[in-house]
Design an enzyme around this catalytic site. Structure first.
Site, short mmCIF file in Angstrom:
data_model
loop_
_atom_site.label_atom_id
_atom_site.label_comp_id
_atom_site.label_asym_id
_atom_site.label_seq_id
_atom_site.Cartn_x
_atom_site.Cartn_y
_atom_site.Cartn_z
N SER A 152 -5.62 2.46 13.64
CA SER A 152 -4.71 2.43 14.79
C SER A 152 -5.19 3.34 15.91
CB SER A 152 -3.30 2.87 14.37
OG SER A 152 -2.83 2.12 13.29
N ASP A 159 0.83 -1.21 0.00
CA ASP A 159 0.00 0.00 0.00
C ASP A 159 0.86 1.26 0.00
OD1 ASP A 159 -2.40 -1.37 -0.01
OD2 ASP A 159 -2.39 -1.60 2.16
N GLU A 213 -5.52 9.53 4.02
CA GLU A 213 -5.94 10.48 5.05
C GLU A 213 -5.18 11.79 5.04
OE1 GLU A 213 -2.60 8.94 5.82
OE2 GLU A 213 -3.86 7.50 6.82
N ARG A 235 -8.91 19.83 22.02
CA ARG A 235 -7.57 20.07 22.58
C ARG A 235 -6.89 18.72 22.73
NH1 ARG A 235 -10.90 23.52 24.86
NH2 ARG A 235 -10.46 25.74 24.78
N TYR A 255 -4.02 4.47 9.26
CA TYR A 255 -3.78 5.23 10.50
C TYR A 255 -5.05 5.33 11.34
CZ TYR A 255 -0.58 8.37 12.99
OH TYR A 255 0.28 8.92 13.88
N ASN A 256 -6.17 5.62 10.67
CA ASN A 256 -7.45 5.76 11.36
C ASN A 256 -7.77 4.57 12.26
OD1 ASN A 256 -10.42 6.72 11.54
ND2 ASN A 256 -10.59 4.69 10.63
N THR A 260 -8.69 1.71 7.15
CA THR A 260 -7.95 0.58 7.71
C THR A 260 -6.48 0.91 7.99
OG1 THR A 260 -7.76 -0.18 5.43
CG2 THR A 260 -9.39 -1.29 6.80
P1 NAP Z 1 4.19 3.06 5.10
O1 NAP Z 1 5.29 2.27 5.66
O2 NAP Z 1 4.12 3.34 3.65
O3 NAP Z 1 2.82 2.37 5.60
C1 NAP Z 1 2.62 1.98 6.95
C2 NAP Z 1 1.70 0.76 7.00
O4 NAP Z 1 0.36 1.15 6.67
C3 NAP Z 1 2.10 -0.33 6.02
O5 NAP Z 1 1.97 -1.58 6.65
C4 NAP Z 1 1.06 -0.18 4.91
O6 NAP Z 1 0.81 -1.39 4.22
C5 NAP Z 1 -0.15 0.23 5.72
N1 NAP Z 1 -1.22 0.86 4.96
C6 NAP Z 1 -1.15 1.92 4.12
N2 NAP Z 1 -2.36 2.21 3.60
C7 NAP Z 1 -3.23 1.32 4.13
C8 NAP Z 1 -4.63 1.11 4.00
N3 NAP Z 1 -5.38 1.90 3.23
N4 NAP Z 1 -5.20 0.09 4.72
C9 NAP Z 1 -4.45 -0.69 5.52
N5 NAP Z 1 -3.13 -0.54 5.68
C10 NAP Z 1 -2.52 0.45 5.00
O7 NAP Z 1 4.15 4.43 5.93
P2 NAP Z 1 4.25 5.98 5.52
O8 NAP Z 1 4.90 6.12 4.19
O9 NAP Z 1 4.79 6.67 6.70
O10 NAP Z 1 2.71 6.45 5.40
C11 NAP Z 1 1.82 5.83 4.57
C12 NAP Z 1 0.57 5.47 5.38
O11 NAP Z 1 0.95 4.80 6.57
C13 NAP Z 1 -0.23 6.68 5.85
O12 NAP Z 1 -1.18 7.06 4.88
C14 NAP Z 1 -0.87 6.17 7.14
O13 NAP Z 1 -2.20 5.70 6.95
C15 NAP Z 1 -0.04 4.99 7.57
N6 NAP Z 1 0.58 5.30 8.89
C16 NAP Z 1 0.04 4.68 9.98
C17 NAP Z 1 0.53 4.96 11.23
C18 NAP Z 1 -0.11 4.28 12.41
O14 NAP Z 1 -0.98 3.44 12.20
N7 NAP Z 1 0.28 4.61 13.63
C19 NAP Z 1 1.58 5.88 11.40
C20 NAP Z 1 2.11 6.50 10.24
C21 NAP Z 1 1.58 6.18 8.99
P3 NAP Z 1 1.90 -2.08 3.22
O15 NAP Z 1 2.73 -2.95 4.11
O16 NAP Z 1 1.05 -2.87 2.26
O17 NAP Z 1 2.69 -0.99 2.55
#
Ligand code: NAP
Ligand code: MN
Length: 250
Positions: A154, A41, A111, A136, A151-152, A149
């Site tokens: 999590s 993703d 997001e 706040r 960040y949202n 599915t």
């Molecule tokens: P990234 O390493 O590219 O992605 C982080 C993880 O989120 C990977 O496991 C990725 O899956 C998964 N992911 C991305 N889009 C998803 C979706 N629509 N449904 C389910 N899982 C999904 O991280 P990045 O480049 O920093 O940011 C890309 C995305 O990561 C952001 O859009 C955000 O949603 C997510 N993120 C999540 C958190 C958290 O949950 N605390 C923190 C930062 C960012 P793959 O292994 O298939 O790539």
């Protein structure tokens, strides 16, 4: 008949390129009809941001051992001729979220994140110009159904079926006590709603679109569902809840 043009993003796969050329495709990384995104993703997010300005481009996600909500195919199981004939695959549209930041527009597939890791951020939240609450805390996430599915989730936000025409607002560590109050649960909004976020000030504030930082030196931003959507080629037999189960429960 004109040749179909393709681009490849992410992992290297010489075999795929040769196969496509053998089928009469032409490589064109500037103006492709199809973008093959090889990875997970994260790779798909990069591919979409690179090519979302092209109106008719179709994305095909090939999973390389990643989670892969947007990557429906695995290496080698893809019959590329079928993609053009559309027999076993479908083209799904995913509406993007639009961020208006001082007149500058950004589009998100997953997001828009507003976060302040260093101090309590105060944010006045308006929906359609009516004040909802004063938040706040650490921040807010506005996610698309297909981004629900990521960040949202999590943060304890709801998982939305991708066919829902709306978006959701989820809190990050809100302060709730006798003095300060927020809704606390995620709020699912309709495609007609416009959210306005007004900041007390922007010291230490970060605004991210699908993980990429944008200018955050601003007083307010507006968010709504965009008229713009991306087209993703998926398998006809993929069931969303089956994928949710496989990804999070098994
Ligand atoms: P990234 O390493 O590219 O992605 C982080 C993880 O989120 C990977 O496991 C990725 O899956 C998964 N992911 C991305 N889009 C998803 C979706 N629509 N449904 C389910 N899982 C999904 O991280 P990045 O480049 O920093 O940011 C890309 C995305 O990561 C952001 O859009 C955000 O949603 C997510 N993120 C999540 C958190 C958290 O949950 N605390 C923190 C930062 C960012 P793959 O292994 O298939 O790539
Ligand atoms: Mn990434």
């Amino acid at each position: 008949m004109s040749h179909k043009r393709f681009a490849i993003c992410g992992e290297k796969n010489k075999g795929l390129e040769e196969k496509l050329i053998g089928l009469g495709f032409v490589r064109d990384d500037v103006n492709p009809d199809y973008v093959f995104s090889l990875g997970g993703d994260g790779t798909m997010l990069d591919s979409v941001h690179k090519y979302m300005h092209l109106d008719d481009v179709k994305f095909v996600g090939i999973n390389y051992g990643k989670l892969g909500f947007y990557t429906d195919f695995v290496k080698d199981d893809l019959d590329i001729a079928d993609i053009v004939s559309n027999e076993h695959y479908k083209t799904e549209e995913f509406r993007l979220l639009e961020l208006d930041n001082n007149g500058k527009k950004y589009f998100a597939l997953n997001e828009i994140l507003v976060i302040n890791p260093s101090r309590t951020q105060t944010i006045k939240i308006y929906v359609d110009e009516a004040e909802l609450e004063t938040f706040r805390g650490t921040g807010l996430v506005l996610s698309t159904p297909s981004g629900s599915t990521a960040y949202n989730k999590s943060l304890g936000g709801a998982i939305l079926a991708p066919s829902i025409d709306g978006y959701q607002l989820t809190e990050m560590a809100s302060i709730n006590n006798r003095v300060y109050k927020t809704l606390s649960s995620s709020l699912v909004l309709s495609h007609t709603n416009v959210v306005k976020l007004e900041f007390d000030n922007s010291d230490g504030l970060l605004i991210q679109v699908d993980g990429d930082a944008v200018d955050s030196n601003c007083k307010e931003i507006k968010i709504k569902l965009a008229d713009k959507a991306i087209k993703l080629i998926t398998r006809r037999d993929t069931l969303f809840l089956e994928r949710v189960k496989k990804s999070f429960l098994e």
